[in-house]
Design a protein around this motif. Structure first.
Motif, PDB file in Angstrom:
ATOM      1  N   GLU A  57      -4.863  -3.599   2.911  1.00  0.00           N
ATOM      2  CA  GLU A  57      -4.510  -3.255   4.295  1.00  0.00           C
ATOM      3  C   GLU A  57      -3.013  -2.940   4.396  1.00  0.00           C
ATOM      4  O   GLU A  57      -2.619  -1.974   5.068  1.00  0.00           O
ATOM      5  CB  GLU A  57      -4.872  -4.406   5.233  1.00  0.00           C
ATOM      6  CG  GLU A  57      -6.364  -4.598   5.412  1.00  0.00           C
ATOM      7  CD  GLU A  57      -6.730  -5.875   6.150  1.00  0.00           C
ATOM      8  OE1 GLU A  57      -5.817  -6.670   6.515  1.00  0.00           O
ATOM      9  OE2 GLU A  57      -7.944  -6.105   6.356  1.00  0.00           O
ATOM     10  N   ALA A  58      -2.184  -3.749   3.756  1.00  0.00           N
ATOM     11  CA  ALA A  58      -0.735  -3.520   3.788  1.00  0.00           C
ATOM     12  C   ALA A  58      -0.382  -2.210   3.093  1.00  0.00           C
ATOM     13  O   ALA A  58       0.461  -1.446   3.580  1.00  0.00           O
ATOM     14  CB  ALA A  58      -0.005  -4.693   3.140  1.00  0.00           C
ATOM     15  N   HIS A  59      -1.025  -1.948   1.969  1.00  0.00           N
ATOM     16  CA  HIS A  59      -0.780  -0.712   1.219  1.00  0.00           C
ATOM     17  C   HIS A  59      -1.139   0.507   2.071  1.00  0.00           C
ATOM     18  O   HIS A  59      -0.411   1.499   2.086  1.00  0.00           O
ATOM     19  CB  HIS A  59      -1.599  -0.736  -0.081  1.00  0.00           C
ATOM     20  CG  HIS A  59      -1.222   0.315  -1.053  1.00  0.00           C
ATOM     21  ND1 HIS A  59      -0.054   0.279  -1.787  1.00  0.00           N
ATOM     22  CD2 HIS A  59      -1.856   1.452  -1.435  1.00  0.00           C
ATOM     23  CE1 HIS A  59       0.016   1.335  -2.568  1.00  0.00           C
ATOM     24  NE2 HIS A  59      -1.063   2.069  -2.377  1.00  0.00           N
ATOM     25  N   ALA A  60      -2.234   0.411   2.804  1.00  0.00           N
ATOM     26  CA  ALA A  60      -2.687   1.530   3.638  1.00  0.00           C
ATOM     27  C   ALA A  60      -1.715   1.828   4.779  1.00  0.00           C
ATOM     28  O   ALA A  60      -1.513   2.987   5.132  1.00  0.00           O
ATOM     29  CB  ALA A  60      -4.077   1.233   4.197  1.00  0.00           C
ATOM     30  N   GLU A 123      -0.807  -2.884  -5.778  1.00  0.00           N
ATOM     31  CA  GLU A 123      -1.791  -1.860  -6.144  1.00  0.00           C
ATOM     32  C   GLU A 123      -2.951  -2.467  -6.930  1.00  0.00           C
ATOM     33  O   GLU A 123      -4.114  -2.095  -6.736  1.00  0.00           O
ATOM     34  CB  GLU A 123      -1.113  -0.745  -6.939  1.00  0.00           C
ATOM     35  CG  GLU A 123      -0.159   0.060  -6.080  1.00  0.00           C
ATOM     36  CD  GLU A 123       0.776   0.948  -6.881  1.00  0.00           C
ATOM     37  OE1 GLU A 123       1.219   1.976  -6.318  1.00  0.00           O
ATOM     38  OE2 GLU A 123       1.097   0.635  -8.048  1.00  0.00           O
ATOM     39  N   TYR A 124      -2.650  -3.411  -7.808  1.00  0.00           N
ATOM     40  CA  TYR A 124      -3.697  -4.093  -8.559  1.00  0.00           C
ATOM     41  C   TYR A 124      -4.645  -4.830  -7.613  1.00  0.00           C
ATOM     42  O   TYR A 124      -5.867  -4.733  -7.736  1.00  0.00           O
ATOM     43  CB  TYR A 124      -3.064  -5.076  -9.554  1.00  0.00           C
ATOM     44  CG  TYR A 124      -4.037  -6.090 -10.094  1.00  0.00           C
ATOM     45  CD1 TYR A 124      -4.885  -5.771 -11.143  1.00  0.00           C
ATOM     46  CD2 TYR A 124      -4.108  -7.374  -9.557  1.00  0.00           C
ATOM     47  CE1 TYR A 124      -5.788  -6.700 -11.640  1.00  0.00           C
ATOM     48  CE2 TYR A 124      -4.998  -8.303 -10.048  1.00  0.00           C
ATOM     49  CZ  TYR A 124      -5.833  -7.965 -11.083  1.00  0.00           C
ATOM     50  OH  TYR A 124      -6.724  -8.877 -11.564  1.00  0.00           O
ATOM     51  N   LEU A 125      -4.095  -5.574  -6.672  1.00  0.00           N
ATOM     52  CA  LEU A 125      -4.937  -6.300  -5.717  1.00  0.00           C
ATOM     53  C   LEU A 125      -5.740  -5.330  -4.856  1.00  0.00           C
ATOM     54  O   LEU A 125      -6.906  -5.593  -4.545  1.00  0.00           O
ATOM     55  CB  LEU A 125      -4.086  -7.232  -4.850  1.00  0.00           C
ATOM     56  CG  LEU A 125      -3.546  -8.463  -5.568  1.00  0.00           C
ATOM     57  CD1 LEU A 125      -2.513  -9.181  -4.695  1.00  0.00           C
ATOM     58  CD2 LEU A 125      -4.667  -9.407  -5.972  1.00  0.00           C
ATOM     59  N   SER A 126      -5.156  -4.215  -4.482  1.00  0.00           N
ATOM     60  CA  SER A 126      -5.892  -3.196  -3.723  1.00  0.00           C
ATOM     61  C   SER A 126      -7.060  -2.663  -4.551  1.00  0.00           C
ATOM     62  O   SER A 126      -8.170  -2.479  -4.030  1.00  0.00           O
ATOM     63  CB  SER A 126      -4.970  -2.035  -3.330  1.00  0.00           C
ATOM     64  OG  SER A 126      -3.963  -2.471  -2.454  1.00  0.00           O
ATOM     65  N   LEU A 143      -9.984   8.381   0.135  1.00  0.00           N
ATOM     66  CA  LEU A 143      -8.574   8.081   0.399  1.00  0.00           C
ATOM     67  C   LEU A 143      -7.660   8.824  -0.577  1.00  0.00           C
ATOM     68  O   LEU A 143      -6.597   9.310  -0.186  1.00  0.00           O
ATOM     69  CB  LEU A 143      -8.322   6.577   0.316  1.00  0.00           C
ATOM     70  CG  LEU A 143      -8.913   5.743   1.437  1.00  0.00           C
ATOM     71  CD1 LEU A 143      -8.743   4.258   1.146  1.00  0.00           C
ATOM     72  CD2 LEU A 143      -8.275   6.095   2.776  1.00  0.00           C
ATOM     73  N   CYS A 144      -8.086   8.923  -1.830  1.00  0.00           N
ATOM     74  CA  CYS A 144      -7.282   9.643  -2.837  1.00  0.00           C
ATOM     75  C   CYS A 144      -7.147  11.118  -2.503  1.00  0.00           C
ATOM     76  O   CYS A 144      -6.089  11.704  -2.711  1.00  0.00           O
ATOM     77  CB  CYS A 144      -7.901   9.485  -4.221  1.00  0.00           C
ATOM     78  SG  CYS A 144      -7.620   7.872  -4.931  1.00  0.00           S
ATOM     79  N   ARG A 145      -8.215  11.702  -1.998  1.00  0.00           N
ATOM     80  CA  ARG A 145      -8.140  13.122  -1.619  1.00  0.00           C
ATOM     81  C   ARG A 145      -7.262  13.304  -0.386  1.00  0.00           C
ATOM     82  O   ARG A 145      -6.543  14.293  -0.266  1.00  0.00           O
ATOM     83  CB  ARG A 145      -9.538  13.676  -1.373  1.00  0.00           C
ATOM     84  CG  ARG A 145     -10.319  13.920  -2.662  1.00  0.00           C
ATOM     85  CD  ARG A 145     -11.599  14.690  -2.430  1.00  0.00           C
ATOM     86  NE  ARG A 145     -12.558  13.990  -1.595  1.00  0.00           N
ATOM     87  CZ  ARG A 145     -13.447  13.088  -2.029  1.00  0.00           C
ATOM     88  NH1 ARG A 145     -13.484  12.780  -3.304  1.00  0.00           N
ATOM     89  NH2 ARG A 145     -14.284  12.511  -1.197  1.00  0.00           N
ATOM     90  N   ASN A 149      -0.755  10.520  -3.245  1.00  0.00           N
ATOM     91  CA  ASN A 149       0.435   9.796  -3.692  1.00  0.00           C
ATOM     92  C   ASN A 149       0.347   8.303  -3.392  1.00  0.00           C
ATOM     93  O   ASN A 149       0.880   7.495  -4.135  1.00  0.00           O
ATOM     94  CB  ASN A 149       1.694  10.386  -3.061  1.00  0.00           C
ATOM     95  CG  ASN A 149       1.999  11.758  -3.609  1.00  0.00           C
ATOM     96  OD1 ASN A 149       1.668  12.066  -4.748  1.00  0.00           O
ATOM     97  ND2 ASN A 149       2.600  12.598  -2.795  1.00  0.00           N
ATOM     98  N   ARG A 150      -0.314   7.943  -2.331  1.00  0.00           N
ATOM     99  CA  ARG A 150      -0.461   6.536  -1.956  1.00  0.00           C
ATOM    100  C   ARG A 150      -1.502   5.830  -2.829  1.00  0.00           C
ATOM    101  O   ARG A 150      -1.336   4.676  -3.210  1.00  0.00           O
ATOM    102  CB  ARG A 150      -0.857   6.402  -0.487  1.00  0.00           C
ATOM    103  CG  ARG A 150      -1.057   4.955  -0.037  1.00  0.00           C
ATOM    104  CD  ARG A 150      -1.431   4.861   1.429  1.00  0.00           C
ATOM    105  NE  ARG A 150      -0.537   5.596   2.289  1.00  0.00           N
ATOM    106  CZ  ARG A 150       0.618   5.134   2.783  1.00  0.00           C
ATOM    107  NH1 ARG A 150       1.001   3.911   2.495  1.00  0.00           N
ATOM    108  NH2 ARG A 150       1.374   5.885   3.550  1.00  0.00           N
TER     109      ARG A 150
END
Length: 191
Positions: A57-60, A123-126, A143-145, A149-150
Motif C-alpha cells: 500500500e505504501a509503495h503504491a 519491494e520484497y514485501l510488496s 500495475l506494471c503496464r 517504473n514503480r
C-alpha cells in the motif's frame, strides 16, 4: 539467456530473503526470534502478511520513485493487533517498538510515521503480498503496464518468489505481462 534471467531473478530473490531473515530475526539472532514468539505468541506469517500488505500500500501511494515510503503508525497498529491467536494478548505499540528497535524491520521517520530500512525491503514485501493474492499474476501485471517504473522490481521479485514454488509460475507472470506476441520488427530495424 534463460539461465541469465534465472540468475538475475534468483539472485535478487535470495538477496531479498537474506534481508528479510536478517531483519526479522534481528541483531540478536535466534534469541531475538524466541523472544518475539514467547512475548507475543504470534504467527510470524501473520506479521509478514501485515507488513507485506502495508509495504505494498505504501509503495503504491509513494509520490516519488526513490527511497522508501511512509507507513502511518495507525495502519501498523490496526494491522498488528490481529497477528496473535489472542488479539487481547498483543500490545501493538510494544510490537512496533520491537520491530523497530530490536529487529530493525521498521525505521521511525517522524512522529507517528515509520518506513522500511531500504527500498529493496519494501519491494520484497510488496512482492510477497502480490504472490499471495487471488488475482496474481494478472493484478501485478496490470500495475506494471500502468506504472512500470514503480512496479518493475516488485514484478521481478514476485516472479522469482513464485518460480521457487512452481516452475511454471514465472511463465504465468511473463504471459500476464506480455499477453500478445511482440509486433514484427520493420525491415532494417534491429531486433
Amino acid at each position: 539467456m534463460e539461465n541469465n534471467l534465472e540468475f538475475q531473478l534468483g539472485g535478487s530473490w535470495q538477496f531479498s530473503k537474506k534481508i528479510y531473515a536478517a531483519l526479522l530475526v534481528g541483531r540478536e539472532g535466534d534469541a531475538n526470534k524466541a523472544e518475539l514468539s514467547a512475548e507475543y505468541t504470534l504467527s510470524k506469517n501473520r506479521v509478514l502478511e501485515v507488513l507485506s500488505r502495508l509495504a505494498c500500500e505504501a509503495h503504491a501511494r509513494q509520490s516519488v520513485l526513490t527511497g522508501t515510503a511512509d507507513v502511518p503508525e495507525g495502519d501498523l497498529l490496526a494491522g498488528l493487533t490481529h497477528v496473535a491467536d489472542d488479539p487481547a494478548a498483543v500490545n501493538p505499540v510494544k510490537l512496533i517498538e520491537f520491530l523497530s528497535q530490536r529487529a530493525g524491520v521498521l525505521v521511525p521517520r517522524g512522529v507517528g510515521v515509520y518506513t522500511f530500512p531500504h527500498r529493496m525491503f519494501q519491494e520484497y514485501l510488496s512482492a510477497c503480498w502480490f504472490t499471495q493474492q487471488p488475482d496474481h499474476p494478472e493484478g501485478l501485471a496490470k500495475l506494471c503496464r500502468e506504472d512500470p517504473n514503480r512496479w518493475r522490481e516488485v514484478a521481478l521479485l514476485a516472479g522469482a518468489k513464485a518460480a521457487r514454488g512452481q516452475a511454471a509460475a514465472i511463465w504465468h507472470l511473463a504471459e500476464a505481462l506480455c499477453p500478445s506476441p511482440a509486433a514484427e520488427a520493420e525491415p532494417g530495424m534491429p531486433d
